[in-house]
Structure formats: structure tokens, C-alpha cells
Design an enzyme around this catalytic site. Structure first.
Site, short mmCIF file in Angstrom:
data_model
loop_
_atom_site.label_atom_id
_atom_site.label_comp_id
_atom_site.label_asym_id
_atom_site.label_seq_id
_atom_site.Cartn_x
_atom_site.Cartn_y
_atom_site.Cartn_z
N LYS A 49 -9.55 -1.12 -3.17
CA LYS A 49 -9.74 -2.57 -3.03
C LYS A 49 -11.08 -3.05 -3.58
CE LYS A 49 -5.84 -2.40 -1.10
NZ LYS A 49 -4.63 -2.68 -1.84
N TYR A 263 6.02 1.79 7.26
CA TYR A 263 4.61 1.67 6.87
C TYR A 263 3.70 2.21 7.98
CZ TYR A 263 0.06 -0.37 5.95
OH TYR A 263 -1.28 -0.53 5.75
N TYR A 289 -1.18 6.06 2.75
CA TYR A 289 -0.94 5.81 1.33
C TYR A 289 -0.95 7.11 0.52
CZ TYR A 289 -1.99 0.97 2.63
OH TYR A 289 -1.98 -0.27 3.22
C1 LIG Z 1 -5.73 3.79 0.33
C2 LIG Z 1 -4.78 2.86 -0.32
N1 LIG Z 1 -4.01 3.33 -1.32
C3 LIG Z 1 -3.11 2.54 -1.94
C4 LIG Z 1 -2.95 1.22 -1.58
C5 LIG Z 1 -1.90 0.44 -2.27
O1 LIG Z 1 -2.44 -0.41 -3.22
P1 LIG Z 1 -1.67 -1.77 -3.57
O2 LIG Z 1 -1.65 -2.55 -2.28
O3 LIG Z 1 -2.47 -2.37 -4.64
O4 LIG Z 1 -0.30 -1.40 -3.98
C6 LIG Z 1 -3.74 0.69 -0.55
C7 LIG Z 1 -3.57 -0.70 -0.13
O5 LIG Z 1 -3.99 -1.13 0.91
C8 LIG Z 1 -4.69 1.53 0.09
O6 LIG Z 1 -5.46 1.08 1.09
#
Ligand SMILES: Cc1ncc(COP(=O)(O)O)c(C=O)c1O
Length: 333
Positions: A49, A263, A289
Site C-alpha cells: 500500500k 477472506y 494474502y
Molecule cells: C499484504 C497484502 N498483499 C496483497 C494485498 C492485495 O492487494 P490489492 O488489494 O491491491 O489487490 C493486500 C491488500 O490489502 C495486502 O495487504
């Protein structure tokens, strides 16, 4: 506007390193596995981010904002990096955090990113189950305007065309690394949620001639729905950058097989991937993630979808601070 002319703040330690993963590769039968360390973007324990916020907060400052608001799950990495960036820029920060059904109980509510948000001095509002966080954010923003503040709302995950520009920049760094090292990746792997990271990489790949397939492992929805979300963001991003690609829908590759029950809810495959990556490379993934994306990557080797000669780059998008909210999920009581 040309990409290089779009206003951007400098918040990230960039370019982030690309590192070879020999010991993890050995387990998977390859010596062609690398990781881009976007967990090392620096600001407030880093993550993907920060790149998005370089563009989003340039826009915020341009509007004269004194307060930024955003919304996310309780352990949102996006919220934490927004809080850190706001602290760095001397802006007020208000975070609307939503409970996430099925996630671990006690530590999830006060450790990890929640603890860090407090340290960065952000104001935290916990949405009640069923309350729409985005609606709450806009209500709070309207109230702040009435009080004379200048609020700026950042969308979930920082994912609009402005935020996604951060990953156009990441693609530029990858292209530069490929040129300097005379190595061209065949596959780029990432976790995809609010879709800005994948959209930015796709636009960056078009702009800087990356030939790799960009494969997003979903963390919150099925593959088809995720592909639609990625496309709905990538199209306006292409327009903004003056890019055109009739084959764009076919280039959007997502895989929804590793989300598990939902999620933020742990899976056995995620836990295995987090442990093996930590034990073989000293590399900390996250439970929400990158752990799920790495599970997908492991399976891609085990099924023979990736062979030993495929050159694979895993984008480590950060998130390890959330590990502290998942101690019981990872190790039991
Ligand atoms: C650690 C991490 N990886 C991947 C993502 C996913 O990215 P995006 O929301 O741009 O798809 C996020 C989103 O919050 C994240 O915090």
C-alpha cells in the site's frame, strides 16, 4: 498524462530488492524462483500500500486535505500503512475497521496492525457487524467537512486508478532489474484482493514491455469475479495512461482455488506455506494474502504447471504484522 509526469510523493524505500530463493526453490524443484521484496517498502513496516499511497496522498495534499480516512478489515495492512503515511505527513487519520467473520478472536482485535494503528495516532472506529464501512467513512467525512476540516477519502485497499499507479512503478522496477540482470521472468505471482496491485502491474507490463504472465491468487472471491474486478480497474487505468490492448481480458489471470472458507480465514495450505517459507528462507509471509498466494505457488510446482525452467517472480506484498493477530490460528492455544 505521461506516467512519469503524474504527481507522486516519496514514501517508499524503492526500488525494492529482487532476491533469489534457492532453498525454497530446492524444495519445489527449481532454481528459478525469485521474490520482489515489497514487504520492505519501509514505511510503518512496509507493504504494497505504500506504493499506492505515494500517488493517493499526492492527490490528497493537492486538494488541501488535512485528514485522511480509509476503510478495511480489522487487521488491514492498508489501514496501517495509511496511518503511518498520515503520521509522516502530519495529517489526521481516521480508520473505519470492519470485523471479519470467522477470523481468530482475542489477538486479532488488539495485536498486529490494530496495535500499530494506535501507535501511529490514528482514530479507530469499529464498524458493527452488518454496518457498511464505506458508508460510515463517507458519513464521517461529511461530518468532518461540517466541522471545518478538509477530509480526503481513500477507497478500500487504495484501489482506484490513482493508487494502482504505484504498481505501474513496480513494473518499471522489474523491467529495469530484468535488463540489468539479463533475466526475463515467465510468471509474476501475487495475492489479489481489491485489485489495484494486479491492475497496476498489468498496465506497467504494457508500458514497460514485461512479457510475464501476471497471475493473481485470490484472497476474497472466486476467480471469475476477481477477474471482472481487475478488468474494471485496469481498463480506466489503461485509458488514463493512453494505453490500448484489445487482448486485455485474456491477459487477466486469476485463481480462486486458495481462498479457503473466506477472506482472512486461515487454511492448512496457507499455514504450511508460511512455515516452509520462514524455515527455508527466513522470509515472513502473512496469513491473509501472501500465505495463500504462496500456497497457490507451491501447488503450481507440485502439479507440474510450473516446471524447473520457468522463471518465476513472487511479489511479496507485505502483511507480516498481521501474523501477531493470528498466533492461535497458526500454533493453537
Ligand atoms: C499484504 C497484502 N498483499 C496483497 C494485498 C492485495 O492487494 P490489492 O488489494 O491491491 O489487490 C493486500 C491488500 O490489502 C495486502 O495487504
Amino acid at each position: 498524462m505521461a506516467f512519469s509526469n503524474i504527481p507522486k510523493l516519496s514514501l517508499a524505500h524503492a526500488p525494492t530488492p529482487i532476491e533469489h530463493l534457492p532453498r525454497l526453490g530446492e524444495q519445489l524443484g527449481t532454481q528459478n524462483l525469485w521474490v520482489k521484496r515489497d514487504d520492505c517498502t519501509g514505511l510503518g513496516l512496509g507493504g504494497n500500500k505504500t506504493r499506492k499511497l505515494e500517488y493517493l496522498l499526492a492527490e490528497a495534499l493537492d486538494t488541501g486535505a488535512d485528514t485522511v480516512l480509509t476503510v478495511g478489515g480489522l487487521q488491514s495492512n492498508h489501514a496501517r500503512q495509511t496511518a503511518a503515511a498520515a503520521a509522516r505527513l502530519g495529517l489526521n487519520c481516521e480508520l473505519i475497521l470492519e470485523p471479519v467473520t470467522g477470523t481468530p478472536e482475542a489477538l486479532y482485535h488488539h495485536s498486529g496492525n490494530v496495535l500499530l494503528n494506535r501507535l501511529f495516532g490514528a482514530t479507530l472506529t469499529l464498524a458493527k457487524p452488518g454496518q457498511d464501512g464505506i458508508e460510515l467513512m463517507h458519513q464521517r467525512s461529511a461530518a468532518l467537512s461540517q466541522e471545518g476540516y478538509k477530509p480526503f477519502c481513500i477507497p478500500v485497499g487504495g484501489s482506484n486508478t490513482t493508487g494502482a499507479l504505484g504498481y505501474v512503478e513496480c513494473a518499471r522496477e522489474i523491467a529495469d532489474w530484468q535488463y540489468r540482470n539479463d533475466i526475463e521472468f515467465d510468471h509474476i505471482i501475487l495475492a489479489t484482493g481489491s485489485a489495484g496491485t494486479q491492475a497496476g502491474l498489468l498496465a506497467g507490463a504494457a508500458l514497460f514491455d514485461l512479457s510475464a504472465t501476471i497471475r493473481g491468487f485470490c484472497v476474497s472471491r472466486a476467480g471469475e469475479a476477481q477477474s471482472e474486478l481487475v478488468l474494471s480497474l485496469t481498463r480506466p487505468l489503461f485509458d488514463r495512461l493512453g494505453l490500448c490492448d484489445d487482448a486485455l481480458p485474456a491477459r487477466i489471470v486469476t485463481d480462486g482455488d486458495y481462498v479457503g472458507p473466506g477472506y482472512g480465514i486461515e487454511t492448512e495450505g496457507m499455514k504450511h506455506a508460511v512455515r516452509v517459507t520462514a524455515e527455508t528462507e527466513g522470509l515472513l509471509l502473512d496469513p491473509v494474502y501472501t500465505g495463500k498466494a504462496m500456497h497457490g505457488l507451491f501447488d503450481s510446482y507440485h502439479s507440474g504447471f510450473f516446471g524447473p525452467d520457468d522463471r518465476v517472480l513472487f511479489i511479496h506484498t507485505g502483511g507480516a504484522p498481521a501474523l501477531f493477530g493470528y498466533e492461535t490460528a497458526l500454533f493453537g492455544d
